[in-house]
Design an enzyme around this catalytic site. Structure first.
Site, short mmCIF file in Angstrom:
data_model
loop_
_atom_site.label_atom_id
_atom_site.label_comp_id
_atom_site.label_asym_id
_atom_site.label_seq_id
_atom_site.Cartn_x
_atom_site.Cartn_y
_atom_site.Cartn_z
N HIS A 62 0.81 -1.22 0.00
CA HIS A 62 0.00 0.00 0.00
C HIS A 62 0.84 1.26 0.00
O HIS A 62 0.42 2.29 -0.51
CB HIS A 62 -1.01 -0.06 1.14
CG HIS A 62 -2.05 -1.07 0.84
ND1 HIS A 62 -2.05 -2.32 1.40
CD2 HIS A 62 -3.06 -1.07 -0.06
CE1 HIS A 62 -3.04 -3.02 0.88
NE2 HIS A 62 -3.67 -2.29 0.00
N ARG B 238 -10.63 3.67 -2.00
CA ARG B 238 -10.15 2.91 -0.84
C ARG B 238 -10.42 3.72 0.43
O ARG B 238 -9.56 4.47 0.90
CB ARG B 238 -8.64 2.66 -0.96
CG ARG B 238 -8.23 1.73 -2.09
CD ARG B 238 -6.72 1.52 -2.06
NE ARG B 238 -6.28 0.39 -2.82
CZ ARG B 238 -5.75 0.45 -4.04
NH1 ARG B 238 -5.62 1.63 -4.64
NH2 ARG B 238 -5.36 -0.64 -4.66
N ARG C 265 -15.64 1.51 -1.86
CA ARG C 265 -15.33 0.21 -1.25
C ARG C 265 -15.37 0.36 0.27
O ARG C 265 -14.77 1.29 0.81
CB ARG C 265 -13.94 -0.26 -1.68
CG ARG C 265 -13.62 -1.62 -1.08
CD ARG C 265 -12.30 -2.13 -1.57
NE ARG C 265 -11.19 -1.45 -0.94
CZ ARG C 265 -9.91 -1.75 -1.18
NH1 ARG C 265 -9.61 -2.70 -2.04
NH2 ARG C 265 -8.94 -1.10 -0.58
N GLU D 152 -10.89 -11.00 -5.24
CA GLU D 152 -9.46 -10.91 -4.96
C GLU D 152 -8.95 -12.06 -4.10
O GLU D 152 -7.80 -12.09 -3.70
CB GLU D 152 -9.12 -9.56 -4.30
CG GLU D 152 -9.94 -9.22 -3.08
CD GLU D 152 -9.59 -7.85 -2.50
OE1 GLU D 152 -8.55 -7.29 -2.84
OE2 GLU D 152 -10.38 -7.36 -1.68
N ASN E 93 -4.12 -7.29 -7.01
CA ASN E 93 -3.03 -7.19 -6.03
C ASN E 93 -3.12 -8.33 -5.02
O ASN E 93 -2.13 -9.00 -4.72
CB ASN E 93 -3.08 -5.86 -5.28
CG ASN E 93 -3.03 -4.68 -6.21
OD1 ASN E 93 -2.60 -4.83 -7.35
ND2 ASN E 93 -3.48 -3.54 -5.76
N ASP E 94 -4.32 -8.51 -4.48
CA ASP E 94 -4.48 -9.59 -3.51
C ASP E 94 -4.66 -10.93 -4.20
O ASP E 94 -4.22 -11.96 -3.68
CB ASP E 94 -5.67 -9.30 -2.58
CG ASP E 94 -5.26 -8.34 -1.47
OD1 ASP E 94 -4.20 -8.58 -0.86
OD2 ASP E 94 -5.97 -7.36 -1.23
N ARG F 233 2.57 -9.68 -0.71
CA ARG F 233 2.76 -8.61 -1.70
C ARG F 233 3.73 -7.54 -1.26
O ARG F 233 4.17 -6.71 -2.06
CB ARG F 233 1.40 -8.00 -2.09
CG ARG F 233 0.67 -7.35 -0.95
CD ARG F 233 -0.79 -7.11 -1.30
NE ARG F 233 -1.08 -5.76 -1.72
CZ ARG F 233 -2.30 -5.26 -1.85
NH1 ARG F 233 -3.34 -6.01 -1.65
NH2 ARG F 233 -2.48 -4.02 -2.24
N CYS G 193 -9.39 -3.67 -10.90
CA CYS G 193 -8.97 -2.46 -10.18
C CYS G 193 -7.61 -2.64 -9.50
O CYS G 193 -7.12 -1.72 -8.86
CB CYS G 193 -10.03 -2.03 -9.17
SG CYS G 193 -10.29 -3.23 -7.86
C1 PEP Z 1 -6.38 -5.41 -4.92
O1 PEP Z 1 -6.18 -6.22 -4.02
O2 PEP Z 1 -6.09 -5.61 -6.10
C2 PEP Z 1 -6.99 -4.10 -4.62
C3 PEP Z 1 -7.31 -3.27 -5.58
O3 PEP Z 1 -7.16 -3.77 -3.32
P1 PEP Z 1 -5.99 -3.24 -2.35
O4 PEP Z 1 -4.79 -3.00 -3.20
O5 PEP Z 1 -6.50 -2.02 -1.70
O6 PEP Z 1 -5.84 -4.40 -1.40
MG MG Z 2 -7.11 -5.94 -2.10
#
Ligand code: PEP
Ligand code: MG
Length: 582
Positions: A191, A298, A334, A435, A458-459, A469, A506
């Site tokens: 993040h 977010r 979200r 995710e 991402n997740d 990550r 996303c």
């Molecule tokens: C993701 O996990 O791809 C996502 C968009 O959420 P975050 O990066 O806030 O976990």
């Molecule tokens: Mg995520």
């Protein structure tokens, strides 16, 4: 000149003096303080020393209880040293009479003591030097740790170099003065990295050991496009980087001209480009960049940015601000994705040692446990929904039961608002992030119960490939191009299309132009990306045909390894848009 390679997370080049934070191996440059602040610096030194003494006392107690008093005596000796009046007065004298900073004065005195022990030629006493270094480290950690607070008050241009920056520290960086940052740890989609992109600060993470190589004020280049950090660059390198900075700027200027052109392929297929934001203040700039709505807000950053828990009104105001920037376009809010690395300082939950936060209480799980928190947010969302095309999205849904529980709470909140006569919108579309691999595999069942999907790559990558990550040691395994990821994404897109519900991506994968022909070829027609990536993405889309994208997706699907997929996609992107920065 020293060149270090890390992970590029926010493009652009920054050149300037370093500000080093929180090194474990401390190299303290000779620094002076002005006479006017000598007294407050002395107080700072004593506060740090008191904190060190309390820390040692606590360690002594723990050691006594767990391994016995013969071992806790080590700490008693440390404490004696930390309270040694002669030693303390020597440090005080250097601060008061020579105007040395407490850090430099402490280092100077403690090193002298350590050297004296080492030079006695008695092995037992020489070992005491290690205790002195230990005391020095504790003291400096306290002194410099407090200095991190000064991150908020940087008053001249600097490049931050740190072991790590927390998302809240990153969120609070002053963009006027912090030109770039580089960290020893962190991954592409941590993040902190995402925030660097949002703040448009060139950044490199996952550099490994770098802090022991650098002292504050040394000249540094951070190349956030290539993932390189150069310490003490020579003149030729400086000139080269200044040129490339200029080229990057002119490419960006050219792309800005695309703002009012539609995001569509050569054969006229519209690809909706929405923005990902973390703060309400980003909404208007995202709109300026040509975002056709917000595909991911977010909201947990409302917590990270504040000292107190946000109230319903704080939530409501933030959501209205975003809706104001997009009066006629969708805004997907979200619900809180708190937990794991997105935990504000002082938040009441902690993870016990040995528990992996990413697999523990975070996100929708946390909201379902802290219903007060969740309901406050839902009330604000439903009220704000009266002012635009708002949609709700639940994060990290892994089972149908969880989704149903979350929807039930939403109904409860509607009842409460109704009873209290508070105006709100009842028919707000409810979607979910896909995710977690479980959700991707159960897409068929989920599609019957939600209004839309948004794929959080991402997740999804982290959980599918079992790679944290944020951990650079395993970052080579963290690949969006892995065939397992492509298969999951393609399945989710296919299911969504069959059920006639919108689907977008996303995660950061969607902000990387190299993956866009592939995603479009899989049938994706909506993306939610970092706002600063919108112009380049539009340019890629405007040079693409659907049939070419489909060929690319078909070819990629036949490959067995991430590296082959990614080098193929990189090659295709170069053909589509040769000037791309990738
Ligand atoms: C993701 O996990 O791809 C996502 C968009 O959420 P975050 O990066 O806030 O976990
Ligand atoms: Mg995520």
């Amino acid at each position: 000149m020293l060149i270090k390679r890390g992970i590029a997370v926010s493009p652009g080049v920054a050149i300037g003096p370093a500000m080093v934070l929180g090194a474990d191996v401390f190299r303290i440059p000779q620094r002076f303080v002005s006479i006017a602040v000598v007294e407050s610096e002395l107080q700072r030194f004593h506060a740090a020393l008191d904190a060190v003494c309390s820390e040692i006392e606590a360690n002594e107690q723990v050691a006594k209880a767990s391994i016995g008093s013969q071992y806790s005596a080590i700490f008693a000796a440390h404490l004696q040293m930390a309270r040694d009046t002669k030693l303390i007065s020597e440090i005080e004298t250097l601060i008061r009479e020579k105007c040395y900073s407490p850090e430099f004065a402490s280092t100077r005195v403690l090193h002298e003591y350590a050297k004296r022990f080492q030079n006695l030629g008695v092995p037992y006493l020489a070992e005491r030097a290690a205790d002195i270094y230990d005391l020095e480290k504790r003291l400096l950690r306290r002194l410099l740790g407090e200095r991190r607070e000064e991150l908020r008050h940087v008053a001249a241009p600097v490049l931050i170099l740190a072991k790590n920056l927390s998302p809240s520290e990153t969120a609070n960086l002053d963009r006027r003065y912090v030109l770039g940052f580089a960290t020893e740890v962190g991954g592409r989609t941590s993040h902190t990295a995402i925030l660097a992109g949002a703040l448009e600060i060139p950044a490199v993470v996952g550099l490994g050991d770098i802090l022991s190589e650098i002292t504050s004020a040394e000249m540094v280049i951070i190349d956030g496009t290539e993932g390189v950090v150069i310490i003490d660059p020579d003149d030729e390198t400086l000139v080269r980087y200044r040129d490339s900075e200029e080229r990057h700027r002119s490419f960006t200027r050219r792309l800005e001209a695309l703002r009012h052109l539609p995001s569509q392929t050569i054969d006229g297929e519209a690809i909706q480009l929405m923005g990902n934001i973390e703060f309400p203040t980003e909404a208007e700039p995202a709109h300026q960049r040509g975002a056709e709505g917000i595909g991911l807000y977010r909201t947990e950053f409302l917590y990270l940015d504040a000292n107190n828990e946000p109230t319903e009104e704080d939530h409501y105001r933030a959501y209205c601000q975003v809706l104001q920037a997009f009066p006629n376009q969708p805004v997907i809010i979200r619900t809180l994705d708190l937990g794991a690395d997105k935990l504000p300082l002082g938040f009441r939950m902690e993870y016990p040692e040995g528990i992996s936060p990413a697999l523990s209480l975070r996100s929708i799980r946390l909201s379902l446990l802290h219903l007060d928190l969740f309901k406050t947010q839902l009330r604000a969302i439903l009220r704000a929904a009266c002012h635009g095309d708002l949609k709700i999205m639940f994060p990290l849904v892994s089972t149908l039961l969880e989704l149903r529980q979350a929807k039930m709470i939403l109904s409860d909140v509607m009842e409460d608002l109704e009873e209290q006569g508070v105006p709100f919108k009842r028919h707000v579309p409810v979607g979910m992030m896909v995710e977690v691999p479980a959700a991707a595999l159960m897409a068929e069942e989920f599609a019957r119960e939600v209004a839309f999907f948004s794929i959080g790559t991402n997740d999804l990558i982290q959980y599918t490939l079992a790679v944290d990550r944020g951990d650079p040691r395993v970052s080579s395994l963290y690949r969006a191009g892995d065939p397992s990821i492509l298969r999951l994404i393609s399945n989710v897109i296919k299911v969504a299309r069959q059920h006639n519900i919108p689907v977008s991506v996303c995660g950061q994968m969607g902000s990387d132009p190299m993956f866009v022909p592939l995603l479009v070829g899989m049938g994706l027609r909506q993306l939610s990306i970092s706002p600063q990536a919108i112009p380049e993405m539009k340019e890629v889309i405007r040079h693409l045909t659907i049939s070419r994208a489909e060929q690319i997706a078909e070819r990629a699907a036949s490959m067995e390894m991430a590296k082959d997929v990614e080098s193929f996609l990189r090659g295709e992107l170069k053909k589509i848009l040769p000037e791309s920065v990738k």
